[in-house]
Write a protein that holds these residues in place. Structure first.
Motif, short mmCIF file in Angstrom:
data_model
loop_
_atom_site.label_atom_id
_atom_site.label_comp_id
_atom_site.label_asym_id
_atom_site.label_seq_id
_atom_site.Cartn_x
_atom_site.Cartn_y
_atom_site.Cartn_z
N MET A 1 0.84 -1.20 0.00
CA MET A 1 0.00 0.00 0.00
C MET A 1 0.88 1.26 0.00
SD MET A 1 -2.91 -1.41 -0.09
CE MET A 1 -4.00 0.00 0.15
N THR A 2 0.29 2.36 -0.40
CA THR A 2 0.98 3.63 -0.49
C THR A 2 1.38 4.14 0.90
OG1 THR A 2 -0.26 4.21 -2.46
CG2 THR A 2 0.78 6.01 -1.27
N VAL A 3 2.60 4.71 0.99
CA VAL A 3 3.02 5.39 2.21
C VAL A 3 2.51 6.82 2.12
CG1 VAL A 3 4.95 6.16 3.60
CG2 VAL A 3 5.04 3.93 2.45
N SER A 4 1.64 7.20 3.04
CA SER A 4 0.98 8.50 2.99
C SER A 4 1.35 9.33 4.19
CB SER A 4 -0.54 8.32 2.93
OG SER A 4 -1.21 9.53 3.19
N ARG A 5 1.72 10.59 3.96
CA ARG A 5 1.97 11.51 5.07
C ARG A 5 0.67 11.85 5.77
NH1 ARG A 5 5.97 13.02 8.48
NH2 ARG A 5 5.89 15.25 8.98
N LEU A 6 -0.41 12.00 4.99
CA LEU A 6 -1.71 12.35 5.56
C LEU A 6 -2.20 11.27 6.52
CD1 LEU A 6 -4.01 14.50 5.36
CD2 LEU A 6 -5.03 13.05 3.58
N PHE A 7 -1.88 10.02 6.22
CA PHE A 7 -2.35 8.92 7.05
C PHE A 7 -1.27 8.38 7.98
CE2 PHE A 7 -5.73 9.18 4.00
CZ PHE A 7 -6.85 8.88 4.77
N SER A 8 -0.28 9.21 8.29
CA SER A 8 0.71 8.85 9.28
C SER A 8 0.33 9.45 10.63
CB SER A 8 2.10 9.35 8.86
OG SER A 8 2.13 10.77 8.83
N PRO A 9 0.71 8.83 11.74
CA PRO A 9 0.35 9.36 13.06
C PRO A 9 1.15 10.61 13.42
CG PRO A 9 1.73 7.42 13.30
CD PRO A 9 1.44 7.56 11.82
N ILE A 10 0.61 11.37 14.36
CA ILE A 10 1.30 12.52 14.90
C ILE A 10 0.95 12.63 16.38
CG2 ILE A 10 -0.57 14.09 14.19
CD1 ILE A 10 1.58 16.28 13.86
N THR A 11 1.94 12.93 17.20
CA THR A 11 1.73 13.05 18.64
C THR A 11 1.72 14.51 19.05
OG1 THR A 11 2.75 10.90 19.08
CG2 THR A 11 2.59 12.43 20.93
N LEU A 12 0.67 14.91 19.75
CA LEU A 12 0.52 16.26 20.27
C LEU A 12 0.26 16.15 21.76
CD1 LEU A 12 -1.93 17.56 17.53
CD2 LEU A 12 0.51 18.01 17.63
N GLY A 13 0.99 16.92 22.57
CA GLY A 13 0.84 16.75 24.00
C GLY A 13 1.15 15.31 24.35
N GLY A 14 0.24 14.66 25.06
CA GLY A 14 0.43 13.25 25.39
C GLY A 14 -0.48 12.34 24.60
N ILE A 15 -1.01 12.81 23.46
CA ILE A 15 -1.99 12.05 22.69
C ILE A 15 -1.48 11.87 21.26
CG2 ILE A 15 -4.35 12.06 21.77
CD1 ILE A 15 -5.20 13.61 24.23
N THR A 16 -1.63 10.66 20.73
CA THR A 16 -1.24 10.38 19.36
C THR A 16 -2.47 10.27 18.48
OG1 THR A 16 0.78 9.22 20.03
CG2 THR A 16 -0.08 8.74 17.83
N LEU A 17 -2.51 11.09 17.42
CA LEU A 17 -3.56 11.02 16.42
C LEU A 17 -3.16 9.97 15.39
CD1 LEU A 17 -3.98 13.81 17.79
CD2 LEU A 17 -4.61 14.70 15.55
N GLN A 18 -4.10 9.13 14.98
CA GLN A 18 -3.79 8.05 14.04
C GLN A 18 -3.59 8.55 12.62
OE1 GLN A 18 -2.97 4.94 15.12
NE2 GLN A 18 -3.14 6.11 17.04
#
Length: 380
Positions: A1-18
């Motif tokens: 499958m495609t490697v997507s920046r949009l669908f990569s996780p990011i951590t803000l504060g103590g929470i990780t967005l999927q």
């Protein structure tokens, strides 16, 4: 499958967005005296299964007099807290993504009719309230002249933001976003077009940023570090002698120094009748300028309806996340369709597995929005 920046996780504060797609705050104007209703349950509920990285509740007044209209949400008393707690509890029982709230104060743009009723100021006898601003200058000739905030008034507003954040924490919200854009109260201090003060809150850029950063500092002290704290600020005002991108960058630098997790770069009407020439991604250059000047995590907005545009914005460093409003109103499954178009495999809720394009025989015949036009999906 495609490697997507949009669908990569990011951590803000103590929470990780999927992923890096955010459901933007969207005013609904359906509250009763600041309290959420069944409308908000249904409106926000449609995003609980969206697979967005984060969902934001609409701009919410920290004072009753801080609302834009009588239909705007508030979080300033026990009744408004109880009403919103019901909505948040239901959302979190179904959705798996962080959910947050945008806290704001309308200032001189408050005490207004609903947009579809004209948006002009409420007349005497229509439930109007006295508005406030950095200076006693009306938004337009359809709104009354506001009172210029004195020190006591600024203390009251600052405390209201902190109290609203504490209520947000009690009802289990994961994110608070300070609204300091769109011509509302904190923006009214930033811009020299409204802020005509002669004290240490007006004049120089440092002075004009003083009160917004003071509120931001108090909010930072009140909001837990293991949750997410962000800010929405304006790019250039787009009017002669208004605030510039240098003001935006200076504001963002101050917020970064305070420990904010992200900044969202937007625009909004500062004066009555102001219009912006919008096109897909038209605000991304402002987001990129702030990101490159400050190194801060930046959320981009502005007619980002095409997933390829969103992907490109993140891949080229214009932004770290994208927030989408009208795109989600039109298509609450925007994330599902974006993943499919970008070639990203995304898990479906098991209850909805019948709609997974990998197994659904009807998938090739769906109409999809491509380049602003409806097209049938290509057979895989």
């Amino acid at each position: 499958m495609t490697v997507s920046r949009l669908f990569s996780p990011i951590t803000l504060g103590g929470i990780t967005l999927q992923n890096r797609v955010v459901v933007s705050p969207m005013c609904q104007y359906r509250a009763t005296d600041g309290s959420a209703r069944d409308w908000h349950m249904v409106h926000l509920g449609q995003f609980a299964l969206s697979n967005a990285g984060m969902v934001m509740i609409e701009s919410t007044g920290v004072e009753r007099e801080g609302r834009i209209t009588p239909g705007c949400l508030g979080l300033y008393c026990d009744d408004t807290e109880r009403a919103l707690a019901r909505v948040v509890s239901t959302f979190k029982s179904v959705g798996r993504m962080p959910v947050g709230i945008q806290l704001g104060h309308a200032g001189r743009k408050g005490s207004s009719h609903l947009p579809w009723e004209g948006g002009h100021g409420l007349l005497p006898g229509e439930g109007e309230w006295r508005t406030v601003s950095s200076s006693a200058i009306a938004y337009d000739d359809r709104h009354p002249v506001p009172a210029s905030l004195d020190e006591a008034g600024m203390n009251r507003v600052e405390t209201a933001f902190v109290d609203a954040a504490r209520r947000a924490h009690r009802i289990g919200l994961d994110v608070v976003e300070l609204h300091a854009a769109h011509g509302y109260l904190l923006h009214q201090f930033v811009t020299p077009l409204v802020n005509k003060r002669a004290d240490h809150y007006g004049g120089s850029r440092e002075n004009r940023l003083r009160f917004p950063l003071r509120v931001a500092a108090s909010l930072r002290a009140a909001w837990p570090r293991d949750r997410i704290l962000g800010v929405r600020i304006n790019g250039p005002d787009g009017l002669p002698d208004g605030a510039t991108i240098d003001d935006t960058i200076a504001f963002a630098r101050g917020l970064k120094a305070l420990g904010y997790d992200y900044v969202c770069i937007s625009v909004g009407s500062l004066a009555g009748g102001q219009r912006f020439l919008a096109s897909p991604g038209y605000l991304l250059p402002h987001a990129e300028a702030v990101r490159r000047a400050t190194g801060m995590t930046v959320m981009g907005v502005g007619m980002i309806v095409d997933p390829f545009l969103a992907e490109e914005a993140l891949a080229t460093g214009q932004a770290d996340m994208v927030a989408i409003a009208r795109g989600f109103l039109e298509d609450p499954r925007w994330v599902w369709h974006a993943a499919e178009r970008l070639g990203v495999k995304m898990p479906f809720p098991p209850e909805y597995r019948g709609a997974d394009p990998a197994i659904w025989q009807g998938a090739p015949y769906r109409p999809l929005l491509v380049d602003g036009q409806r097209h049938k999906a290509e057979a895989s």
